[in-house]
Design an enzyme around this catalytic site. Structure first.
Site, PDB file in Angstrom:
ATOM      1  N   GLY A   1       0.767  -1.233   0.000  1.00 56.20           N
ATOM      2  CA  GLY A   1       0.000   0.000   0.000  1.00 56.20           C
ATOM      3  C   GLY A   1       0.798   1.283   0.000  1.00 56.20           C
ATOM      4  O   GLY A   1       0.235   2.359  -0.112  1.00 56.20           O
ATOM      5  N   LEU A   2       2.110   1.201   0.112  1.00 49.65           N
ATOM      6  CA  LEU A   2       2.928   2.422   0.171  1.00 49.65           C
ATOM      7  C   LEU A   2       3.882   2.515  -1.018  1.00 49.65           C
ATOM      8  O   LEU A   2       4.780   3.337  -1.044  1.00 49.65           O
ATOM      9  CB  LEU A   2       3.739   2.467   1.468  1.00 49.65           C
ATOM     10  CG  LEU A   2       2.904   2.424   2.749  1.00 49.65           C
ATOM     11  CD1 LEU A   2       3.811   2.334   3.967  1.00 49.65           C
ATOM     12  CD2 LEU A   2       2.007   3.645   2.854  1.00 49.65           C
ATOM     13  N   SER A   3       3.684   1.626  -2.005  1.00 46.91           N
ATOM     14  CA  SER A   3       4.515   1.615  -3.204  1.00 46.91           C
ATOM     15  C   SER A   3       5.967   1.294  -2.903  1.00 46.91           C
ATOM     16  O   SER A   3       6.880   1.953  -3.381  1.00 46.91           O
ATOM     17  CB  SER A   3       4.400   2.930  -3.969  1.00 46.91           C
ATOM     18  OG  SER A   3       3.127   3.003  -4.518  1.00 46.91           O
ATOM     19  N   SER A   4       6.158   0.256  -2.107  1.00 48.45           N
ATOM     20  CA  SER A   4       7.529  -0.183  -1.835  1.00 48.45           C
ATOM     21  C   SER A   4       8.220  -0.622  -3.119  1.00 48.45           C
ATOM     22  O   SER A   4       9.417  -0.404  -3.289  1.00 48.45           O
ATOM     23  CB  SER A   4       7.522  -1.317  -0.814  1.00 48.45           C
ATOM     24  OG  SER A   4       6.571  -2.294  -1.158  1.00 48.45           O
ATOM     25  N   SER A   5       7.468  -1.212  -4.065  1.00 47.93           N
ATOM     26  CA  SER A   5       8.098  -1.655  -5.319  1.00 47.93           C
ATOM     27  C   SER A   5       8.641  -0.465  -6.099  1.00 47.93           C
ATOM     28  O   SER A   5       9.743  -0.513  -6.648  1.00 47.93           O
ATOM     29  CB  SER A   5       7.097  -2.445  -6.175  1.00 47.93           C
ATOM     30  OG  SER A   5       5.971  -1.648  -6.478  1.00 47.93           O
ATOM     31  N   ALA A   6       7.887   0.640  -6.135  1.00 51.58           N
ATOM     32  CA  ALA A   6       8.353   1.831  -6.851  1.00 51.58           C
ATOM     33  C   ALA A   6       9.550   2.458  -6.143  1.00 51.58           C
ATOM     34  O   ALA A   6      10.469   2.979  -6.791  1.00 51.58           O
ATOM     35  CB  ALA A   6       7.218   2.849  -6.972  1.00 51.58           C
ATOM     36  N   ALA A   7       9.578   2.397  -4.811  1.00 55.64           N
ATOM     37  CA  ALA A   7      10.720   2.934  -4.059  1.00 55.64           C
ATOM     38  C   ALA A   7      11.982   2.123  -4.360  1.00 55.64           C
ATOM     39  O   ALA A   7      13.060   2.684  -4.580  1.00 55.64           O
ATOM     40  CB  ALA A   7      10.420   2.921  -2.560  1.00 55.64           C
TER      41      ALA A   7
ATOM     42  N   ASP B   1       3.273   6.955  -8.227  1.00 57.71           N
ATOM     43  CA  ASP B   1       4.130   6.428  -7.164  1.00 57.71           C
ATOM     44  C   ASP B   1       5.550   6.960  -7.295  1.00 57.71           C
ATOM     45  O   ASP B   1       6.132   7.496  -6.350  1.00 57.71           O
ATOM     46  CB  ASP B   1       4.151   4.896  -7.215  1.00 57.71           C
ATOM     47  CG  ASP B   1       2.765   4.301  -7.031  1.00 57.71           C
ATOM     48  OD1 ASP B   1       1.878   5.015  -6.538  1.00 57.71           O
ATOM     49  OD2 ASP B   1       2.575   3.126  -7.399  1.00 57.71           O
TER      50      ASP B   1
END
Length: 382
Positions: free
Chosen positions: A108-114, A156
Site C-alpha cells: 500500500g505504500l509503493s515499496s516496489s516503486a521505491a 508512485d
C-alpha cells in the site's frame, strides 16, 4: 554499512486525493514519507551486480551488460527491471554490490516503486549517468510497467522522487507538469497514520490491471457511442474524453464501466478542490475530500477488502482524524489518515480495539505506524 561507498534513501509514498487515476492521465496529489527503502552499495568495475536483502531471503546476481532475462517472480526482478529500462537509453558497463532494506511492511505504500527508484539511481551513478529527478520517475515507471507487468501511471515514482517535506506534490499525469505546494502557515499540524490491515498482497495478482482495462473500455464505449474514431487500447485514456461526453453516454454503457468513469471524473474534481483547500490551509476540507475519494474507491472503483473498509469506516468516526483513504491499489494493503498529533495515541488505541473486535485473526499482523512528509529519493551520507 561503512564498507559501502554510497547510501540511497528512497521514501515510500501516500496519496491523499487522486487515487486510481494516474493510469488514465488524471490529476494526483501525494507526499513522500520519512519511512522507505535504504540501499547501501558500491560500484563494481567488472559489470557484475550482487545484491543482498535484509528484508527478503536469498541473493541476486546478474551481469549489467547482458540482455535482461525473463522475470523470475523473485525480489531480484526489481533490480533487473531497473537495468532493463536504463539499458534502453544508456550503455551500462559497471554493476554494483549492495544490500537493501525496507522499513515498513510491504503493502500500500509503493515499496516496489521505491525499490525501483533506488536501483535506477544506483545503476546510473555507477555508470556516470546524470539523471534529472523526472527522468528517474519515467525510467522507474517504465521498468514497473514493461518488466514487472503492472500497468500503473507515474504517481508512485513521482511522489518518491519529487516529494518535499514541507509541501504537497500536485501532478498532472497527462502533461507531466507538477509543482510542490508549500504548506500554508495557517494550516493545523498533522501526522500521517498508516494502518496495515494484516493482509499481505501482490498487486500484479490483484484486480489492479483489470481496473485499468475497465477504465479504457469505458473510454472506448464513449468514443463508439459518439461516433468518434477509436485509438488502440494503449493510447486510450479517460482524460482525453470530456465529462459532457460521459454524461451523454453513461446510461448506454454497462454499469460497471460507467462506475469506473464516474470515479475518474469525480476524482479529477476532488483533486482540483483539494489543491485549493491545501493552498488556503483548509485541512478540514482537504481531509473530507480524502474521505470522499475513498468512498468513490469503494463504490465506483470497487476496490477495498472488508478489512480495509472496516479501518476506513472506523477512521471516519474518530475525533482528531482530518481525512484518509485506502493506500495504494486498495485491495489488501493499508489505510492512511491525516490526524491531529495530539490525538494520535487515542486514535491508535480505539481503532486497534474496534478493528480487532471485527477481525481477531489479525491480532498478530495488524500494525500502526506514524510518519511525516519527507523529501524525495536522495543520496544520504553514510
Amino acid at each position: 554499512m561503512e564498507e559501502y561507498q554510497y547510501h540511497i534513501f528512497a521514501p515510500y509514498r501516500v496519496c491523499p486525493i487522486g487515487a486510481h487515476v494516474d493510469h488514465q492521465h488524471g490529476l494526483v496529489t501525494g507526499f513522500a514519507i520519512n519511512k522507505g527503502v535504504d540501499l547501501w552499495w558500491s560500484p563494481s568495475e567488472n559489470g557484475s551486480v550482487h545484491l543482498e536483502s535484509l528484508t527478503f531471503e536469498g541473493t541476486v546476481d546478474f551481469e549489467i551488460d547482458a540482455p535482461t532475462q525473463m522475470r523470475t517472480r523473485h525480489w531480484g526482478d526489481y533490480a533487473r527491471g531497473a537495468k532493463y529500462a536504463l539499458r534502453k537509453r544508456f550503455e551500462l558497463k559497471r554493476g554494483i554490490t549492495g544490500v537493501i532494506k525496507g522499513s515498513l511492511p510491504v503493502g500500500g505504500l509503493s515499496s516496489s516503486a521505491a525499490v525501483l527508484t533506488a536501483y535506477v539511481m544506483a545503476f546510473a551513478k555507477a555508470n556516470g549517468i546524470k539523471l534529472q529527478p523526472f527522468e528517474v520517475v519515467q525510467i522507474a515507471s517504465e521498468a514497473e510497467r514493461e518488466y514487472i507487468g503492472l500497468n500503473n501511471g507515474i504517481l508512485d515514482q513521482a511522489c518518491i522522487a519529487l516529494g518535499r517535506k514541507d509541501g504537497l506534490l500536485f501532478l498532472d499525469c497527462d502533461s507531466n507538469d507538477y509543482r510542490i505546494i508549500r504548506k500554508n502557515p495557517e494550516m493545523p499540524d498533522f501526522e500521517i497514520g498508516i494502518f496495515f490491515s494484516g493482509l499481505t498482497r501482490s498487486l500484479v495478482n490483484s484486480d489492479y490491471n483489470l481496473r485499468v482495462y475497465e477504465c479504457k473500455t469505458a473510454a472506448w464505449n464513449m468514443l463508439a457511442y459518439t461516433d468518434q474514431p477509436l485509438k488502440t487500447f494503449d493510447k486510450t485514456f479517460l482524460r482525453d474524453i470530456p465529462k459532457q461526453t460521459f454524461e451523454k453516454t453513461r446510461i448506454a454503457m454497462p454499469a460497471r464501466f460507467a462506475r469506473r468513469a464516474e470515479h475518474f471524473y469525480s476524482e479529477y474534481r476532488r483533486v482540483r478542490q483539494g489543491v485549493t483547500a491545501w493552498e488556503t490551509g483548509n485541512l478540514k476540507l482537504f481531509g473530507k475530500l480524502s474521505f470522499d475519494s475513498c468512498e468513490s474507491s469503494i463504490h465506483n472503483y470497487e476496490c477495498g477488502s472488508p478489512e480495509l473498509i472496516a479501518i476506513y469506516e472506523i477512521l471516519r468516526s474518530l475525533p482528531g482524524v482530518w481525512g484518509g483513504r485506502f493506500s495504494g491499489a486498495g485491495f489488501k494493503g493499508a489505510c492512511i489518515a491525516l490526524v491531529d498529533p495530539a490525538r494520535k495515541e487515542e486514535i491508535e488505541k480505539t481503532l486497534t480495539e474496534r478493528y480487532l473486535e471485527q477481525f481477531p485473526e489479525y491480532e498478530k499482523t495488524f500494525q500502526v505506524f506514524w510518519v511525516k512528509p519527507d523529501d524525495g529519493a536522495r543520496f544520504d551520507p553514510l
